[in-house]
Scaffold this motif. Structure first.
Motif, PDB file in Angstrom:
ATOM      1  N   MET A 184       0.828  -1.219   0.000  1.00  0.00           N
ATOM      2  CA  MET A 184       0.000   0.000   0.000  1.00  0.00           C
ATOM      3  C   MET A 184       0.859   1.265   0.000  1.00  0.00           C
ATOM      4  O   MET A 184       0.371   2.353  -0.285  1.00  0.00           O
ATOM      5  CB  MET A 184      -1.027  -0.004   1.134  1.00  0.00           C
ATOM      6  N   VAL A 185       2.155   1.093   0.278  1.00  0.00           N
ATOM      7  CA  VAL A 185       3.048   2.243   0.384  1.00  0.00           C
ATOM      8  C   VAL A 185       3.017   3.095  -0.885  1.00  0.00           C
ATOM      9  O   VAL A 185       2.853   4.297  -0.832  1.00  0.00           O
ATOM     10  CB  VAL A 185       4.495   1.776   0.668  1.00  0.00           C
ATOM     11  N   ASP A 186       3.175   2.446  -2.043  1.00  0.00           N
ATOM     12  CA  ASP A 186       3.255   3.266  -3.254  1.00  0.00           C
ATOM     13  C   ASP A 186       2.002   3.155  -4.123  1.00  0.00           C
ATOM     14  O   ASP A 186       2.043   3.385  -5.309  1.00  0.00           O
ATOM     15  CB  ASP A 186       4.521   2.906  -4.050  1.00  0.00           C
ATOM     16  N   ARG A 187       0.885   2.749  -3.524  1.00  0.00           N
ATOM     17  CA  ARG A 187      -0.347   2.661  -4.301  1.00  0.00           C
ATOM     18  C   ARG A 187      -1.413   3.560  -3.709  1.00  0.00           C
ATOM     19  O   ARG A 187      -1.924   3.286  -2.622  1.00  0.00           O
ATOM     20  CB  ARG A 187      -0.851   1.222  -4.344  1.00  0.00           C
ATOM     21  N   PRO A 188      -1.748   4.669  -4.379  1.00  0.00           N
ATOM     22  CA  PRO A 188      -2.760   5.563  -3.820  1.00  0.00           C
ATOM     23  C   PRO A 188      -4.149   4.932  -3.901  1.00  0.00           C
ATOM     24  O   PRO A 188      -4.380   4.026  -4.699  1.00  0.00           O
ATOM     25  CB  PRO A 188      -2.672   6.805  -4.714  1.00  0.00           C
ATOM     26  N   GLY A 189      -5.056   5.387  -3.072  1.00  0.00           N
ATOM     27  CA  GLY A 189      -6.452   4.970  -3.220  1.00  0.00           C
ATOM     28  C   GLY A 189      -6.868   3.788  -2.374  1.00  0.00           C
ATOM     29  O   GLY A 189      -8.048   3.451  -2.326  1.00  0.00           O
ATOM     30  N   ILE A 190      -5.925   3.151  -1.671  1.00  0.00           N
ATOM     31  CA  ILE A 190      -6.302   1.986  -0.860  1.00  0.00           C
ATOM     32  C   ILE A 190      -7.222   2.414   0.290  1.00  0.00           C
ATOM     33  O   ILE A 190      -8.226   1.754   0.582  1.00  0.00           O
ATOM     34  CB  ILE A 190      -5.043   1.273  -0.306  1.00  0.00           C
ATOM     35  N   ALA A 191      -6.878   3.540   0.933  1.00  0.00           N
ATOM     36  CA  ALA A 191      -7.722   4.018   2.041  1.00  0.00           C
ATOM     37  C   ALA A 191      -9.121   4.335   1.527  1.00  0.00           C
ATOM     38  O   ALA A 191     -10.124   3.930   2.124  1.00  0.00           O
ATOM     39  CB  ALA A 191      -7.091   5.254   2.689  1.00  0.00           C
ATOM     40  N   ALA A 192      -9.194   5.030   0.395  1.00  0.00           N
ATOM     41  CA  ALA A 192     -10.505   5.390  -0.160  1.00  0.00           C
ATOM     42  C   ALA A 192     -11.311   4.138  -0.467  1.00  0.00           C
ATOM     43  O   ALA A 192     -12.521   4.081  -0.204  1.00  0.00           O
ATOM     44  CB  ALA A 192     -10.316   6.225  -1.423  1.00  0.00           C
ATOM     45  N   ASP A 193     -10.651   3.099  -1.001  1.00  0.00           N
ATOM     46  CA  ASP A 193     -11.365   1.846  -1.289  1.00  0.00           C
ATOM     47  C   ASP A 193     -11.907   1.218   0.002  1.00  0.00           C
ATOM     48  O   ASP A 193     -13.004   0.682   0.031  1.00  0.00           O
ATOM     49  CB  ASP A 193     -10.422   0.834  -1.969  1.00  0.00           C
ATOM     50  N   MET A 194     -11.096   1.288   1.050  1.00  0.00           N
ATOM     51  CA  MET A 194     -11.542   0.716   2.334  1.00  0.00           C
ATOM     52  C   MET A 194     -12.787   1.448   2.840  1.00  0.00           C
ATOM     53  O   MET A 194     -13.788   0.832   3.202  1.00  0.00           O
ATOM     54  CB  MET A 194     -10.412   0.821   3.369  1.00  0.00           C
ATOM     55  N   PHE A 195     -12.715   2.799   2.833  1.00  0.00           N
ATOM     56  CA  PHE A 195     -13.838   3.580   3.378  1.00  0.00           C
ATOM     57  C   PHE A 195     -15.099   3.363   2.527  1.00  0.00           C
ATOM     58  O   PHE A 195     -16.203   3.235   3.057  1.00  0.00           O
ATOM     59  CB  PHE A 195     -13.490   5.075   3.430  1.00  0.00           C
ATOM     60  N   ARG A 196     -14.926   3.307   1.190  1.00  0.00           N
ATOM     61  CA  ARG A 196     -16.093   3.109   0.317  1.00  0.00           C
ATOM     62  C   ARG A 196     -16.731   1.756   0.580  1.00  0.00           C
ATOM     63  O   ARG A 196     -17.949   1.637   0.714  1.00  0.00           O
ATOM     64  CB  ARG A 196     -15.686   3.234  -1.167  1.00  0.00           C
ATOM     65  N   SER A 197     -15.888   0.740   0.710  1.00  0.00           N
ATOM     66  CA  SER A 197     -16.412  -0.602   0.931  1.00  0.00           C
ATOM     67  C   SER A 197     -17.202  -0.656   2.249  1.00  0.00           C
ATOM     68  O   SER A 197     -18.271  -1.258   2.317  1.00  0.00           O
ATOM     69  CB  SER A 197     -15.242  -1.583   0.941  1.00  0.00           C
ATOM     70  N   LEU A 198     -16.690  -0.004   3.292  1.00  0.00           N
ATOM     71  CA  LEU A 198     -17.423   0.014   4.569  1.00  0.00           C
ATOM     72  C   LEU A 198     -18.737   0.780   4.408  1.00  0.00           C
ATOM     73  O   LEU A 198     -19.792   0.346   4.877  1.00  0.00           O
ATOM     74  CB  LEU A 198     -16.565   0.638   5.672  1.00  0.00           C
ATOM     75  N   ALA A 199     -18.679   1.914   3.693  1.00  0.00           N
ATOM     76  CA  ALA A 199     -19.896   2.720   3.490  1.00  0.00           C
ATOM     77  C   ALA A 199     -20.949   1.924   2.734  1.00  0.00           C
ATOM     78  O   ALA A 199     -22.132   1.935   3.090  1.00  0.00           O
ATOM     79  CB  ALA A 199     -19.548   3.992   2.726  1.00  0.00           C
ATOM     80  N   GLU A 200     -20.526   1.208   1.694  1.00  0.00           N
ATOM     81  CA  GLU A 200     -21.487   0.423   0.908  1.00  0.00           C
ATOM     82  C   GLU A 200     -22.177  -0.635   1.759  1.00  0.00           C
ATOM     83  O   GLU A 200     -23.263  -1.090   1.439  1.00  0.00           O
ATOM     84  CB  GLU A 200     -20.763  -0.277  -0.257  1.00  0.00           C
ATOM     85  N   ASN A 201     -21.499  -1.029   2.843  1.00  0.00           N
ATOM     86  CA  ASN A 201     -22.105  -2.017   3.727  1.00  0.00           C
ATOM     87  C   ASN A 201     -22.732  -1.367   4.955  1.00  0.00           C
ATOM     88  O   ASN A 201     -22.990  -2.036   5.962  1.00  0.00           O
ATOM     89  CB  ASN A 201     -21.055  -3.051   4.136  1.00  0.00           C
TER      90      ASN A 201
END
Ligand code: ASP
Ligand code: MG
Length: 418
Positions: free
Chosen positions: A350-367
């Motif tokens: 996750m160090v050099d890949r942007p957007g992982i945090a956003a994916d986590m938050f979106r996935s939680l929101a969708e649920n």
């Protein structure tokens, strides 16, 4: 020809038949042409039984005597395993912590290893012996028997591997390796073929229970390649744990874990002046209370609130301390939230890949899962959620980050409680 250190836990040596199975696994490694040192835990639930026994004698047993008592569990299993190996026609010798010279600090029930003498180990290996060593125990320079803390046999094995400069340390267990999350929550979870020490440490800290965390720290410090593998499928290679610098590919998210043992404390209406946080956390630190997630935020009326989490066992102690500094730092209220679980994703990629945090938050929101608090480190993102949302969050995140597979994970024996 190399040196391999193997470790078998309590369930693998729970009865005579299982002890013979372990003997076969040990002999197989010897037949591969390696020198073998095997570390074992006490049989089955022996350690639990001994603790119960002590508590029936007195509710407050002396810690030195506890170590005298608990160290006997491993002395039984090493002798039996050495006999079993000999019965298969191979040379074997059992040694307890004192006989090897596993030197620890003098802190009963959670001693750290400071040195391991290798002369007797080497002499016995040269004589062609398979050496069976008692895990979980050591001896102080004064000859006092100590234990390393529950689950400490993993650490004994890795420390012996480091001292002998072994080629590998294999931790045999009831699961087939390190899974990306608890297979009881996501049965079709992927097993990692390779994972880094760093990821394993983070996963252990946030609630994955496969290995004693200190064993991973020791493996990292001395660069001991570690394998977690199945004691009932000896041909499976399990999961290799190595330094991140030696890994060719790593995923953005290697694992998901939840920790439901923390509580959140909120201090409201603090003045926005220097020294407030230092005073609050200084007082907690002085009383040995570790704090995990911390968030300070400024409200529109110019006051701060500070929210943080502590282990639930430390809650009462923390409240007592906060009550004593509350007036001094001019805090408003102290609010407690016990209905929290910390769900974390961990991954060296996750160090050099942007957007992982956003994916986590979106996935939680969708649920429909609300996030109460967020914290991040280089290879970990944690969200506090309500306790009842922990399992749904784990399931959602495993799906989101592609950690499922088509096969069911195989789990045998007793796993620790969630
Ligand atoms: N027998 C000890 C325990 O039950 C050490 C170990 O199993 O690693 O905690
Ligand atoms: Mg264990």
């Amino acid at each position: 020809m190399g040196i391999i250190v193997q470790k078998f836990g309590g369930t693998s040596v729970a009865d005579p038949q299982k002890i013979h199975n372990v003997a076969n696994a040990v002999i197989k490694e010897k037949e591969n042409g390696n020198d073998v040192v095997v570390v074992v835990s006490a049989m089955g639930h022996t350690t639990d039984y001994l603790i119960k026994l002590a508590k029936e004698v007195t509710l407050n047993p002396d810690s030195r005597e506890m170590d005298m008592l608990l160290s006997t569990g491993e002395q039984v299993s090493i002798a039996l395993l050495a006999m079993a190996i000999q019965a298969h026609g191979y040379k074997a010798i059992s040694m307890n912590g004192q006989q090897v010279g596993i030197i620890t600090e003098c802190i009963h029930s959670k001693a750290r290893i400071v040195d391991i003498k290798t002369d007797k180990l080497k002499k016995n290996l040269e004589a062609g012996n398979i050496i069976v060593v008692a895990g979980f125990q050591g001896v102080t320079p004064d000859g006092e028997i100590t234990t390393l803390g529950r689950g400490g046999s993993d650490t004994s094995a890795v420390a012996i591997a480091a001292a002998l400069k072994a080629d590998r340390c294999d931790i045999y267990t009831d699961v087939e390796g390190v899974y990306a999350t608890d297979p009881r929550i996501v049965p079709n979870i992927q097993k990692a073929d390779v994972i880094s020490y760093e990821e394993m440490l983070e996963l252990a800290r946030v609630g994955a229970n496969v290995l004693h965390p200190r064993s991973v720290e020791t493996a990292k410090q001395f660069n001991v390649p570690l394998r977690v593998r199945s004691s009932f499928k000896l041909n499976n290679l399990g999961t290799l744990i190595i330094g991140v610098e030696n890994m060719e590919i790593y995923k953005p998210v290697a694992g998901v874990a939840a920790d439901s043992s923390q509580v959140r404390i909120l201090l409201s209406n603090l003045p926005d002046i220097p020294g407030t946080a230092a005073r609050v956390f200084g007082a907690l630190a002085k009383n040995n209370i570790s704090v995990d997630m911390i968030i300070q935020s400024l409200a529109s009326n110019g006051t701060n609130s500070i929210a943080f989490t502590v282990d639930e066992d430390d809650l009462n102690g923390a409240i007592d301390i906060l009550e004593t500094v509350k007036d001094e730092v001019k805090a408003g209220e102290i609010l407690i939230d016990k209905d929290i679980s910390k769900v974390s994703i961990v991954g060296a990629g996750m160090v050099d890949r942007p957007g992982i945090a956003a994916d986590m938050f979106r996935s939680l929101a969708e649920n429909n899962i609300n996030i109460k608090m967020i914290s991040t480190s280089e290879i970990k993102i944690s969200c506090l959620v309500e306790k009842e949302n922990a399992k749904p969050a784990i399931k959602a995140l495993c799906k989101e980050f592609g950690l499922e597979t088509t096969e069911m994970a195989v789990v045998k024996g007793d796993l620790p409680n969630l």
